[in-house]
Design a protein around this motif. Structure first.
Motif, PDB file in Angstrom:
ATOM      1  N   GLU A  39     -23.710 -16.871  -4.135  1.00 43.39           N
ATOM      2  CA  GLU A  39     -22.738 -17.747  -4.804  1.00 43.39           C
ATOM      3  C   GLU A  39     -23.327 -18.394  -6.050  1.00 43.39           C
ATOM      4  O   GLU A  39     -22.665 -18.485  -7.100  1.00 43.39           O
ATOM      5  CB  GLU A  39     -22.238 -18.797  -3.803  1.00 43.39           C
ATOM      6  N   LYS A  40     -24.587 -18.810  -5.975  1.00 43.29           N
ATOM      7  CA  LYS A  40     -25.241 -19.389  -7.152  1.00 43.29           C
ATOM      8  C   LYS A  40     -25.391 -18.345  -8.254  1.00 43.29           C
ATOM      9  O   LYS A  40     -25.161 -18.630  -9.435  1.00 43.29           O
ATOM     10  CB  LYS A  40     -26.608 -19.955  -6.764  1.00 43.29           C
ATOM     11  N   ALA A  41     -25.771 -17.135  -7.856  1.00 46.30           N
ATOM     12  CA  ALA A  41     -25.936 -16.061  -8.833  1.00 46.30           C
ATOM     13  C   ALA A  41     -24.600 -15.731  -9.493  1.00 46.30           C
ATOM     14  O   ALA A  41     -24.521 -15.535 -10.720  1.00 46.30           O
ATOM     15  CB  ALA A  41     -26.514 -14.819  -8.162  1.00 46.30           C
ATOM     16  N   ALA A  42     -23.528 -15.679  -8.709  1.00 45.43           N
ATOM     17  CA  ALA A  42     -22.213 -15.322  -9.260  1.00 45.43           C
ATOM     18  C   ALA A  42     -21.753 -16.361 -10.274  1.00 45.43           C
ATOM     19  O   ALA A  42     -21.156 -16.004 -11.318  1.00 45.43           O
ATOM     20  CB  ALA A  42     -21.200 -15.200  -8.125  1.00 45.43           C
ATOM     21  N   GLN A  43     -22.017 -17.628 -10.019  1.00 48.90           N
ATOM     22  CA  GLN A  43     -21.638 -18.659 -10.993  1.00 48.90           C
ATOM     23  C   GLN A  43     -22.305 -18.421 -12.335  1.00 48.90           C
ATOM     24  O   GLN A  43     -21.681 -18.545 -13.390  1.00 48.90           O
ATOM     25  CB  GLN A  43     -22.033 -20.037 -10.446  1.00 48.90           C
ATOM     26  N   LEU A  44     -23.569 -18.023 -12.297  1.00 46.67           N
ATOM     27  CA  LEU A  44     -24.304 -17.746 -13.539  1.00 46.67           C
ATOM     28  C   LEU A  44     -23.794 -16.481 -14.211  1.00 46.67           C
ATOM     29  O   LEU A  44     -23.681 -16.419 -15.444  1.00 46.67           O
ATOM     30  CB  LEU A  44     -25.799 -17.629 -13.231  1.00 46.67           C
TER      31      LEU A  44
END
Length: 358
Positions: free
Chosen positions: A349-354
């Motif tokens: 989820e953190k990666a997708a936000q970036l």
């Protein structure tokens, strides 16, 4: 670079979530027992029997546990030992590009010649090109199904084409790298184990590390006819002699309780979650039929080559991915990168936000 820049690492193919607590408990139990000396070179005999049972349950193939199985120090050691045992000086080995990077070096160390054959643009085998590359010097063809890095899988027609070629060149052997065999989704995995015409000329490579997300254990196994395995053992003996004892005892017990059938569904949920997270981004996600990698085309985002784009993605946006071009002999550029989704949901989820910032 991921460590240097404190980036989220979706590059390397290792999970970042805990292993099965039951496997931890089993391993802890055996660590307290007096099992810390060499095991037989082929592997712990009860584990060999469990592998034979698993192979029959998964593929309906009956094998001789004593003579047709070899426990290896990871799939990579199994691949290295196989090539060193079976390939001679000036012989040729077919590799299908894009290809995993451990195939070429042992071929070169045999003073043999790797023949890199580019797959179709959709990462399916190009049988015309493969046929044209084979000749009387061809000794081995290496296949990888499910495929790393693309995540594509072979179909029935692919195996029929392979069998036709091996009829034309009967001295050619098959090294079938199937380490992601249990991480498959909508399509059923077709294995060399399923193909009666291939059984007497195939070495099938499997990985406990991939199947049970214990990549640091470095333990896998080979299955092949006795006359082939006996040759591979001659190399294996002088590479590692035998594989670590605790892992073999623990896996022997764990195979009694592990739910092999659940592995694919576990990773399917992660694949689907990652795909949903990237909806609305400018990345085009390509078909992902097996393995825990997602191929993404970034041509709508940048005209940079994949090495440049991957570096920018890491430094400027904080996400590490793997470029595709190093998987090709001549660095073929397809504007593709590879993400590993074998991560916990928070990481994805953190990666997708970036990634949505591109």
């Amino acid at each position: 670079m991921a460590q240097q820049h404190h980036a989220i690492n979706l590059a390397q193919g290792f999970p970042n979530f805990p292993i099965d607590p039951l496997l931890k408990d089993i391993t802890a139990k055996w660590a307290k027992e007096e099992i810390h000396q060499y095991l037989p070179m082929s592997g712990y005999p009860p584990l060999l029997e469990k592998v034979a049972m698993l192979t029959f349950k998964s593929y309906q193939r009956k094998i001789n546990a004593t003579t047709e199985v070899l426990i290896t120090a990871g799939a990579t050691e199994g691949i290295f030992a196989t090539i060193q045992a079976l390939v001679g000086k000036n012989e040729e080995v077919i590799i299908l590009d894009p290809s995993y990077d451990c195939y070429e070096t042992p071929i070169l160390l045999c003073n043999a010649k790797p023949i890199r054959v580019k797959m179709n643009d959709d990462f399916t085998p190009n049988w015309s090109a493969i046929s044209n590359a084979m000749n009387e010097r061809t000794r081995l063809i290496i296949t990888n199904n499910p495929h790393n890095p693309s995540g594509r899988m072979w179909n029935e027609d692919d195996f029929l084409e392979l069998e036709k070629l091996l009829d034309i060149f009967p001295k050619v052997l098959l090294l079938s790298d199937e380490v992601y065999e249990y991480i498959t989704f909508e399509k059923n995995h077709i294995s060399a184990h399923h193909r009666p015409k291939l059984l007497e000329k195939s070495v099938v490579v499997s990985s406990f590390g991939k199947s049970f997300h214990i990549t640091g254990w470095k333990i896998g196994y080979l299955i092949a006819p006795d006359f082939i395995i006996s040759e591979i053992k001659k190399v294996h003996q002088f590479l590692v002699f035998s594989v670590n004892s605790i892992a073999q005892f623990a896996l022997n017990d764990y195979l009694d309780v592990a739910d092999i059938a659940a592995i694919g569904n576990f990773y399917k949920k992660k694949r689907d979650h990652f795909a949903n997270l990237l909806k609305g981004s400018q990345f085009e996600l390509l078909p992902c039929e097996g393995t825990y990698f997602q191929t993404a085309n970034y041509s709508a985002i940048s005209n940079e080559n994949d090495l440049q784009f991957s570096q920018k993605l890491l430094v400027a946006y904080g996400v590490a991915a793997i470029p595709f071009s190093p998987f090709f002999e001549h660095g073929t550029e397809q504007k593709c990168i590879r993400f590993c989704f074998a991560k916990n949901n928070e990481t994805l989820e953190k990666a997708a936000q970036l990634l949505h910032q591109l």
